[in-house]
Design an enzyme around this catalytic site. Sequence first.
Site, PDB file in Angstrom:
ATOM      1  N   LEU A  27       6.077   0.749  -2.619  1.00 27.33           N
ATOM      2  CA  LEU A  27       5.408   0.559  -1.327  1.00 27.33           C
ATOM      3  C   LEU A  27       4.970   1.864  -0.681  1.00 27.33           C
ATOM      4  O   LEU A  27       5.600   2.904  -0.847  1.00 27.33           O
ATOM      5  CB  LEU A  27       6.352  -0.174  -0.369  1.00 27.33           C
ATOM      6  CG  LEU A  27       6.861  -1.536  -0.832  1.00 27.33           C
ATOM      7  CD1 LEU A  27       7.764  -2.140   0.252  1.00 27.33           C
ATOM      8  CD2 LEU A  27       5.723  -2.485  -1.161  1.00 27.33           C
ATOM      9  N   HIS A  28       3.864   1.752   0.049  1.00 22.11           N
ATOM     10  CA  HIS A  28       3.352   2.860   0.855  1.00 22.11           C
ATOM     11  C   HIS A  28       2.826   2.272   2.161  1.00 22.11           C
ATOM     12  O   HIS A  28       2.948   1.057   2.398  1.00 22.11           O
ATOM     13  CB  HIS A  28       2.274   3.617   0.076  1.00 22.11           C
ATOM     14  CG  HIS A  28       1.200   2.742  -0.498  1.00 22.11           C
ATOM     15  ND1 HIS A  28       0.330   2.014   0.295  1.00 22.11           N
ATOM     16  CD2 HIS A  28       0.874   2.442  -1.790  1.00 22.11           C
ATOM     17  CE1 HIS A  28      -0.498   1.338  -0.485  1.00 22.11           C
ATOM     18  NE2 HIS A  28      -0.185   1.556  -1.751  1.00 22.11           N
ATOM     19  N   GLU A  29       2.209   3.117   2.978  1.00 21.77           N
ATOM     20  CA  GLU A  29       1.802   2.676   4.308  1.00 21.77           C
ATOM     21  C   GLU A  29       0.711   1.598   4.264  1.00 21.77           C
ATOM     22  O   GLU A  29       0.506   0.889   5.257  1.00 21.77           O
ATOM     23  CB  GLU A  29       1.340   3.869   5.154  1.00 21.77           C
ATOM     24  CG  GLU A  29       2.484   4.762   5.635  1.00 21.77           C
ATOM     25  CD  GLU A  29       2.947   5.780   4.601  1.00 21.77           C
ATOM     26  OE1 GLU A  29       2.480   5.729   3.431  1.00 21.77           O
ATOM     27  OE2 GLU A  29       3.782   6.630   4.958  1.00 21.77           O
ATOM     28  N   GLY A  30      -0.030   1.487   3.149  1.00 21.00           N
ATOM     29  CA  GLY A  30      -0.986   0.383   3.020  1.00 21.00           C
ATOM     30  C   GLY A  30      -0.238  -0.944   3.048  1.00 21.00           C
ATOM     31  O   GLY A  30      -0.588  -1.872   3.805  1.00 21.00           O
ATOM     32  N   HIS A  31       0.828  -1.029   2.243  1.00 16.46           N
ATOM     33  CA  HIS A  31       1.656  -2.243   2.259  1.00 16.46           C
ATOM     34  C   HIS A  31       2.326  -2.415   3.632  1.00 16.46           C
ATOM     35  O   HIS A  31       2.409  -3.525   4.153  1.00 16.46           O
ATOM     36  CB  HIS A  31       2.760  -2.152   1.199  1.00 16.46           C
ATOM     37  CG  HIS A  31       2.272  -1.931  -0.200  1.00 16.46           C
ATOM     38  ND1 HIS A  31       2.445  -0.733  -0.863  1.00 16.46           N
ATOM     39  CD2 HIS A  31       1.633  -2.752  -1.075  1.00 16.46           C
ATOM     40  CE1 HIS A  31       1.940  -0.837  -2.087  1.00 16.46           C
ATOM     41  NE2 HIS A  31       1.435  -2.038  -2.239  1.00 16.46           N
ATOM     42  N   GLY A 142      -5.098  -6.370   1.622  1.00 18.39           N
ATOM     43  CA  GLY A 142      -5.764  -5.156   2.077  1.00 18.39           C
ATOM     44  C   GLY A 142      -7.234  -5.145   1.688  1.00 18.39           C
ATOM     45  O   GLY A 142      -7.609  -5.617   0.609  1.00 18.39           O
ATOM     46  N   GLN A 148     -10.867  -8.240  -4.668  1.00 14.97           N
ATOM     47  CA  GLN A 148      -9.681  -9.107  -4.692  1.00 14.97           C
ATOM     48  C   GLN A 148      -9.602  -9.940  -3.418  1.00 14.97           C
ATOM     49  O   GLN A 148      -9.322 -11.151  -3.465  1.00 14.97           O
ATOM     50  CB  GLN A 148      -8.429  -8.238  -4.841  1.00 14.97           C
ATOM     51  CG  GLN A 148      -7.113  -8.969  -4.615  1.00 14.97           C
ATOM     52  CD  GLN A 148      -5.934  -8.087  -4.936  1.00 14.97           C
ATOM     53  OE1 GLN A 148      -5.663  -7.810  -6.098  1.00 14.97           O
ATOM     54  NE2 GLN A 148      -5.219  -7.620  -3.925  1.00 14.97           N
ATOM     55  N   SER A 180      -2.536   4.475  -2.742  1.00 16.44           N
ATOM     56  CA  SER A 180      -2.375   3.613  -3.899  1.00 16.44           C
ATOM     57  C   SER A 180      -1.063   4.015  -4.568  1.00 16.44           C
ATOM     58  O   SER A 180      -0.739   5.202  -4.618  1.00 16.44           O
ATOM     59  CB  SER A 180      -3.532   3.833  -4.880  1.00 16.44           C
ATOM     60  OG  SER A 180      -3.184   3.328  -6.161  1.00 16.44           O
ATOM     61  N   ARG A 182      -0.597   4.204  -7.506  1.00 19.13           N
ATOM     62  CA  ARG A 182      -0.941   5.051  -8.656  1.00 19.13           C
ATOM     63  C   ARG A 182      -1.149   6.516  -8.266  1.00 19.13           C
ATOM     64  O   ARG A 182      -1.210   7.372  -9.154  1.00 19.13           O
ATOM     65  CB  ARG A 182      -2.191   4.516  -9.358  1.00 19.13           C
ATOM     66  CG  ARG A 182      -1.972   3.180 -10.073  1.00 19.13           C
ATOM     67  CD  ARG A 182      -3.223   2.755 -10.826  1.00 19.13           C
ATOM     68  NE  ARG A 182      -3.028   1.559 -11.641  1.00 19.13           N
ATOM     69  CZ  ARG A 182      -3.227   0.311 -11.212  1.00 19.13           C
ATOM     70  NH1 ARG A 182      -3.595   0.090  -9.966  1.00 19.13           N
ATOM     71  NH2 ARG A 182      -3.021  -0.716 -12.026  1.00 19.13           N
TER      72      ARG A 182
HETATM   73  P1  AMP Z   1      -0.626  -3.786  -4.676  1.00 14.93           P
HETATM   74  O1  AMP Z   1       0.849  -3.598  -4.532  1.00 14.93           O
HETATM   75  O2  AMP Z   1      -1.353  -2.534  -5.031  1.00 14.93           O
HETATM   76  O3  AMP Z   1      -0.995  -4.978  -5.519  1.00 14.93           O
HETATM   77  O4  AMP Z   1      -1.165  -4.129  -3.223  1.00 14.93           O
HETATM   78  C1  AMP Z   1      -0.599  -5.160  -2.459  1.00 14.93           C
HETATM   79  C2  AMP Z   1      -1.468  -5.403  -1.249  1.00 14.93           C
HETATM   80  O5  AMP Z   1      -1.561  -4.195  -0.493  1.00 14.93           O
HETATM   81  C3  AMP Z   1      -2.899  -5.794  -1.618  1.00 14.93           C
HETATM   82  O6  AMP Z   1      -3.358  -6.781  -0.694  1.00 14.93           O
HETATM   83  C4  AMP Z   1      -3.652  -4.504  -1.436  1.00 14.93           C
HETATM   84  O7  AMP Z   1      -5.018  -4.687  -1.118  1.00 14.93           O
HETATM   85  C5  AMP Z   1      -2.911  -3.882  -0.275  1.00 14.93           C
HETATM   86  N1  AMP Z   1      -3.117  -2.426  -0.277  1.00 14.93           N
HETATM   87  C6  AMP Z   1      -2.928  -1.563  -1.300  1.00 14.93           C
HETATM   88  N2  AMP Z   1      -3.265  -0.311  -0.931  1.00 14.93           N
HETATM   89  C7  AMP Z   1      -3.694  -0.393   0.351  1.00 14.93           C
HETATM   90  C8  AMP Z   1      -4.183   0.550   1.296  1.00 14.93           C
HETATM   91  N3  AMP Z   1      -4.303   1.841   1.004  1.00 14.93           N
HETATM   92  N4  AMP Z   1      -4.520   0.105   2.521  1.00 14.93           N
HETATM   93  C9  AMP Z   1      -4.400  -1.209   2.846  1.00 14.93           C
HETATM   94  N5  AMP Z   1      -3.936  -2.144   2.007  1.00 14.93           N
HETATM   95  C10 AMP Z   1      -3.591  -1.749   0.777  1.00 14.93           C
END
Ligand code: AMP
Length: 304
Positions: A27-31, A142, A148, A180, A182
Amino acid sequence: MMIVTTFREVRQLNRGRTGLVPTMGFLHEGHISLLEAARTECDHVVMSLFVNPLQFDEAEDLRRYPRDLERDAAIAEQAGVDVILAPGVGEMYPKWPPDTVVKLPAMTAMLEGAFRPGHFDGVATVVTKLLAGAQPDVAYFGRKDGQQLAVVKALVRDLSLPVDVRGLPTIRERDGLALSSRNVFLSPEDRGAALVLSAGLMAAADAIDGGSIDAGAACAIVRDVVSSQPGVQLEYVEMAAQDDVQSADTIERPAFLSLAAKVGDVRLIDNIHIDAAPGGFVADRGVRLDRPSVLYAAADEVSA
Ligand code: AMP
């Protein structure tokens, strides 16, 4: 906070308005921004954590995807998550490979769909299963993964799933790099080189906010900025409509300008969404952190 591994347990714990945030962890701040929105808007917050083998088109990418349940649990608890669903592959796919696969060919012909064969079949299938199995009232995604998000909205509409889908802005590091999981694989030099991706998109956003509706011109701006950095190999940059992911030459309805690039051996994607505004369109550049990301903190630092 509870950690469970089956859909049955999740459903037994649901109460009131339930929000689901699907993730692949690390997890990061996007999540965290999705979790915080769910916390604000719902009575009960469920986060799923599942690295979905069905959506990986490269075995190596699946093998090395970063995983750390302890770290993720500490971050999720701080963000107010009530339940983590961390199913095994056997719970998610009682039969492997599954006989039932959800496909949206028209929406996945370009962008990521064109470069990652089968990827969106895996995404659409696992999201359908998460919505059917966890039965949330609201699900959070996101804008970072623009195609997606469009695919999820379409499958919810077409399959009449009783859930509201929310799409939230991209969270960026202080210097603009889209967060991300990654990103942890980028060397310091590659991380620096990768900044041309967001810089290119921001330059295009300036043109769009200035009134340009020319998609080709916006793509050319991005290509120009990215080509200044030889360490970054652009795979594509294209404009598509937000609702049906069809290619757009001019911006006449809400759209998103997307790119994918290889930086070293790390494949990154980024985009800006272009929304209708009074008298024209406005670019959503996302939100920048004002501090270093938790992405680079180890488990013991996260829970401290
Ligand atoms: P993931 O774990 O990469 O599959 O992402 C899980 C959810 O977090 C998905 O809905 C992504 O679109 C969202 N997400 C990932 N990175 C970001 C970000 N930098 N900003 C906002 N949402 C994000």
